[in-house]
Design a protein around this motif. Structure first.
Motif, PDB file in Angstrom:
ATOM      1  N   ARG A  38     146.933  36.415  13.940  1.00  0.00           N
ATOM      2  CA  ARG A  38     147.761  36.894  12.836  1.00  0.00           C
ATOM      3  C   ARG A  38     148.126  35.759  11.880  1.00  0.00           C
ATOM      4  O   ARG A  38     148.189  35.951  10.667  1.00  0.00           O
ATOM      5  CB  ARG A  38     149.024  37.564  13.371  1.00  0.00           C
ATOM      6  N   ALA A  41     145.117  35.013   9.777  1.00  0.00           N
ATOM      7  CA  ALA A  41     144.975  36.055   8.760  1.00  0.00           C
ATOM      8  C   ALA A  41     145.986  35.845   7.629  1.00  0.00           C
ATOM      9  O   ALA A  41     145.652  35.968   6.444  1.00  0.00           O
ATOM     10  CB  ALA A  41     145.174  37.430   9.395  1.00  0.00           C
ATOM     11  N   PRO A  48     145.391  41.614   9.105  1.00  0.00           N
ATOM     12  CA  PRO A  48     144.889  41.470  10.482  1.00  0.00           C
ATOM     13  C   PRO A  48     143.688  42.363  10.762  1.00  0.00           C
ATOM     14  O   PRO A  48     142.778  41.955  11.484  1.00  0.00           O
ATOM     15  CB  PRO A  48     146.103  41.867  11.333  1.00  0.00           C
ATOM     16  N   TYR A  52     140.165  41.121  12.346  1.00  0.00           N
ATOM     17  CA  TYR A  52     139.632  41.640  13.616  1.00  0.00           C
ATOM     18  C   TYR A  52     138.330  42.410  13.426  1.00  0.00           C
ATOM     19  O   TYR A  52     137.521  42.496  14.347  1.00  0.00           O
ATOM     20  CB  TYR A  52     140.673  42.537  14.297  1.00  0.00           C
TER      21      TYR A  52
END
Length: 202
Positions: A38, A41, A48, A52
């Motif tokens: 996180r 990101a 996020p 991912y």
């Protein structure tokens, strides 16, 4: 219109990926591999879900960031190797590797400590060292590189260059350029140079 939109989306996705990897290398180098996905990101300016989607796990991100970093090293050596002027290629390799290493101090060491068997680093390094060795041979034949320079001196150079980690971040690039300039001058063939110490077998 559809083709243009598709091309734009592909370009945007590549930009996101490149930005994520650049930030990941910087963050892992400065703060270690424990930084959360996180946080990566957030610093990369993506959500996020975007992170991912491209890197499902933390390991995927770390390995890809390392391979991207290693790829930059290989590209530097290859560019120097391909230069028609071997001395210019030699200088390029030392300068660019010094600057690259100053940007992401500690990331390679942290990666290899955490994931020692994920990437076959030895085979990649063997290829790079082979190209650099040929570049050294040609630069010596050209008459610009001192004849007692050996490939292991590049490792010595990079090991010493790691000391730039203690330099304030805002001064590292300047320090890297100055250090590589000093090393290039030391490697240049000159009648006033003293012979380098030779390894003594025990």
């Amino acid at each position: 219109m559809g083709d243009h939109l598709h091309q734009f989306l592909r370009s945007d996705a590549k930009d996101n990926r490149d930005r994520i990897l650049e930030v990941a290398r910087e963050v892992f180098a400065t703060d270690g591999l424990g930084v959360s996905m996180r946080e990566v990101a957030r610093r990369a300016g993506v959500g996020p879900a975007t992170l991912y989607r491209r890197f499902p796990t933390k390991k995927d991100l770390v390995v890809e960031a390392f391979m991207d970093e290693f790829g930059r090293c290989r590209e530097i050596v290859r560019t120097g190797f391909d230069d028609a002027d071997p001395w210019r290629g030699f200088c390029y390799v030392l300068t660019e590797l010094s600057e690259l290493q100053s940007e992401n101090q500690g990331f390679t060491e942290a990666f290899l400590a955490e994931y020692p068997d994920v990437v076959d680093v030895r085979s990649h390094r063997t290829e790079m060292v082979g190209e650099f060795a040929d570049l050294v041979r040609r630069a010596k034949a050209q008459g610009d590189l001192r004849t007692d320079f050996v490939v292991a001196d590049l490792i010595l150079f990079l090991t010493a260059n790691r000391g730039l980690a203690s330099t304030p971040p805002e001064n590292r690039l300047f320090a890297a350029r100055r250090f590589s300039a000093l090393m290039i001058d030391a490697a240049r063939k000159s009648p006033t140079h003293q012979a380098l110490p030779r390894h003594l077998k025990r």
